[in-house]
Design an enzyme around this catalytic site. Structure first.
Site, mmCIF file in Angstrom:
data_model
loop_
_atom_site.group_PDB
_atom_site.id
_atom_site.type_symbol
_atom_site.label_atom_id
_atom_site.label_comp_id
_atom_site.label_asym_id
_atom_site.label_seq_id
_atom_site.Cartn_x
_atom_site.Cartn_y
_atom_site.Cartn_z
ATOM 1 N N SER A 118 -28.564 1.201 13.769
ATOM 2 C CA SER A 118 -28.654 2.397 14.596
ATOM 3 C C SER A 118 -28.841 3.584 13.661
ATOM 4 O O SER A 118 -28.126 3.726 12.666
ATOM 5 C CB SER A 118 -27.366 2.539 15.410
ATOM 6 N N GLU A 119 -29.797 4.444 13.980
ATOM 7 C CA GLU A 119 -30.236 5.426 12.995
ATOM 8 C C GLU A 119 -29.193 6.496 12.680
ATOM 9 O O GLU A 119 -29.346 7.234 11.707
ATOM 10 C CB GLU A 119 -31.567 6.063 13.421
ATOM 11 N N ASN A 120 -28.127 6.573 13.479
ATOM 12 C CA ASN A 120 -27.061 7.514 13.132
ATOM 13 C C ASN A 120 -26.163 6.998 12.013
ATOM 14 O O ASN A 120 -25.148 7.614 11.701
ATOM 15 C CB ASN A 120 -26.227 7.891 14.364
ATOM 16 N N SER B 260 -29.487 6.143 6.152
ATOM 17 C CA SER B 260 -29.920 5.342 7.293
ATOM 18 C C SER B 260 -31.437 5.436 7.461
ATOM 19 O O SER B 260 -32.116 4.427 7.678
ATOM 20 C CB SER B 260 -29.219 5.842 8.559
#
Lengths: 235, 214, 235, 214
Positions: free
Chosen positions: B46-48, B88
């Site tokens: 997840s890009e967070n 990320s």
């Protein structure tokens, strides 16, 4: 030891705020946002802020509070949904927005903090985001030039901090906080817990004290959840 | 009989191979996680800044500090690690994520993707979509075949502002699947939903595509 | 679970080595270098290597072993003192060297791993390092363009690894290892200890498993010290 | 009576102010750490990724994984943290380190610094010196006033390849201290070693500099 710990948010921000300033803030959505410092900036009444932040909070929480009071003039963000007041000000032209792809925003903050004036990324090539920006070919592929971001002040939220300003973040509340800490000319960190000197394993520190000039114990740790999703417990 | 959203997610899930690192977009793509075949080991990113996403929490396990990029509460696995947003997107931009499944408003026959703004409407921003399509090895789009007005979403060219130019590798709609072997090739029709006729797909598609291989 | 753990270094490198390849290696001086993998590469006999590594080891240790056997054709490094064989090959023209300031080298490896094709830095402006490179003005200051580095193979040394390839480094042995791990098309990590799945706190992982394709238990952990400096114990 | 190496280190140490983050180069600059005034809190950074350097270890405390940029064994303090080389140079290049003390072969009157190579001799490489002079807020050079052949090292211009252009703020030699208020200004003579005459300094200096302020 140089005293980095301040008794409260207004003291920690004393002398750092001025109209028209650039403020970088950590957080993703409402996760890992410096709630205590945002409230203190609302109280301060400083206006004309350019806010570098991935999101704009919601109407009554996070940076949404500073939008409601119209203290923010411009946002540099990747995504600003979930905020009606933002929408109203934006559509009426009161608020300026510079959209930045999320990864490009994170990298721009890191670059600004690391003395990198600009970098080439494929992100946004061939889209509106690249319009007016320089491009360059590397190995036959087009990349767009994005620039580093530096803020007059960075405000970050950490889980734990020590008196030297070393910070440890918790889980996905880390997000933009480490980069925000590096890109502020001055960085103020609010932490859920202040630990004794030496309490941190030096290999566990996420953000070294060199980036944090002032530190305070966070008094607002509501940690509002935007999308409360659950599964049913297995019977 | 068009595919349901769950059917579409299940079809996309078949593209997730053992050992893949995968980023699933918000909306229908999130459902893909429910259809990963047993024995296929996939790590969701997840890009967070979370690598190794678990299922949604139980009421008792909710932790405000564990969310995915859709801001949904989520859980950890025994493989989970957290990184900063910069790191990320280093994974994403650097080509370390093998596959991403995203929603779309429009896809063009040259692989252009539009999924972030409609001129004249409130623009929420690109979020991480532009980074994902620029950096992830393979991009699968899940979308309805036509929009609410009945207009084809797989088009000769996008009418909406692009998220990325020539970035889509596979399109799964409620009526059909289109695919291409690489980004210099045209799409071909790979599959059709049960009892949907090729003529219906053709009629509802503006894009040029090659017929199903024999 | 996909099997990332290999029984030994030759198996972990199987199929990855070819003449003329680019290999990035972690380590600073002799600290945090992948001793076990270096020995296996010596054994393999692969030649014509371009090595991306901050240093070149010493005559009989570290990358010095690969220099002695003349398996390295070119080094991309910041500092190559402490190695007589290196000096001989370099002065005789057998070995090519591309000097890169240390911070620029670290950033080039990070950039290559993060899909950044190039970046602008002040480091080296006005020096030989900037000759032939593009420069650009940002806010009236000159910056030089440096490019990202990608390697066919990256070899790194970590303290602990889990079966998913998550790595934790120890103290200053971290150095270039996290960047090396990101810039390899394939990355092989040797670790002092392999831990069970779930043994790592997710907030303590330095290098997430996505960057590590193969992992092995290091059998060479000599950790030679270059400059043994001590103080007298207080009486 | 010229200053000794320890005198020079002690003079440099006076420039380290409370709260500073400081990077000390290899050689004489390392000695500066021994002369930091009591009550002045300074955090030493080493570019291989260590922030908060302690003293050398005792024999019993030696740890091969704790070294400084000179590859010397070192110890931790209660403030110590480790970062990667990329993050370490982020601190340096990003201007977060207030002061660096370095050795030099030559300094020019315009602040150019040469300390990394001699043409025709084996070149070991710049290491982190170019990054330090480009990124750190203030650069102090410690060097002998003349080289072994008696040639002035503070010169009109550098004859050796540069480490950085216009990067030096202060020069401490065994005979004198030169300083300038900013990088657009010329150097002035700030101090002279005991019993060394201004004429001797003048004779052994090729660079133009301003006289000592009254």
């Amino acid at each position: 030891m140089v005293q980095k710990i301040y008794d409260n948010a207004p003291l920690a921000l004393d002398g750092l705020l001025f109209d028209g300033m650039v403020i970088a803030a950590g957080g993703f959505g409402l996760c890992g946002i410096p709630e205590t410092l945002i409230d203190a900036i609302v109280e301060s009444g400083v206006t004309g802020i350019t806010a570098i932040s991935n999101n704009a909070g919601v109407d009554d929480f996070g940076l949404g509070k500073l939008l409601k009071t119209r203290q923010i003039r411009k946002m540099i963000s990747s995504y600003v949904g979930e905020n009606k007041e933002f929408e109203r000000q934006y559509l009426s032209g009161e608020l300026e927005i510079e959209f930045c792809p999320q990864g490009t925003l994170a990298e721009r903050m890191r670059a600004g903090g690391a003395g990198i004036a600009g970098f080439y990324t494929r992100t946004g090539v061939g889209t509106m985001i690249a319009e007016g920006k320089e491009t360059k070919l590397f190995n036959g592929e087009t990349y767009v030039l994005e620039t580093g971001l530096v803020a007059d002040l960075a405000i970050v939220k950490a889980w734990k901090g020590d008196p030297y300003g070393n910070l440890i973040f918790r889980k996905s509340a880390r997000n933009f906080n480490p980069m925000a800490a590096t890109c502020g000319k001055v960085t103020v960190a609010e932490v859920e817990t202040i630990v004794e000197p030496g309490a941190f394993d030096p290999d566990h520190v996420h953000s070294p004290g060199v980036f944090v000039q002032r530190l305070l114990l966070a008094t607002h740790n509501e940690k509002r959840i935007e999308q409360r999703t659950i599964r049913q417990e297995a019977a | 009989m068009p595919w349901t959203r769950d059917d579409m997610a299940a079809l996309a899930a078949q593209e997730l191979l053992d050992g893949f690192y995968v980023n699933l977009g918000i909306g229908i793509p999130t459902l893909v996680a429910n259809h990963i075949a047993p024995g296929v080991d996939v790590t969701l990113q997840s890009e967070n800044g979370m690598l190794g996403l678990g299922p949604f929490p139980t009421e008792a396990d909710i932790d405000a500090d564990i969310i995915n990029a859709g801001k949904q509460t989520i859980t950890e696995l025994d493989r989970t690690s957290y990184v900063s947003s910069a790191d990320s997107f280093g994974m994403i931009r650097g080509g370390h994520i093998q596959l991403s499944v995203l929603g779309a408003m429009e896809v063009a026959e040259n692989g252009d993707l539009a999924n972030w703004m409609v001129p004249g409407k409130m623009v929420k921003g690109p979020g991480g979509a532009m980074d994902l399509v620029a950096g992830v090895g393979r991009i699968i789009v899940l979308m309805d075949h036509v929009d609410k007005a009945g207009t084809a979403k797989f088009r000769k060219s996008c009418t909406l502002p692009l998220t990325g130019a020539n970035v889509v590798d596979m399109i799964i709609t409620n009526l059909a699947i289109f695919q291409r072997p690489d980004r210099r090739s045209p799409f071909f029709l790979k599959a059709i939903a049960p009892n949907v006729l090729p003529d219906e797909v053709r009629a509802k598609t503006e894009a040029h595509y090659l017929e199903m291989p024999a």
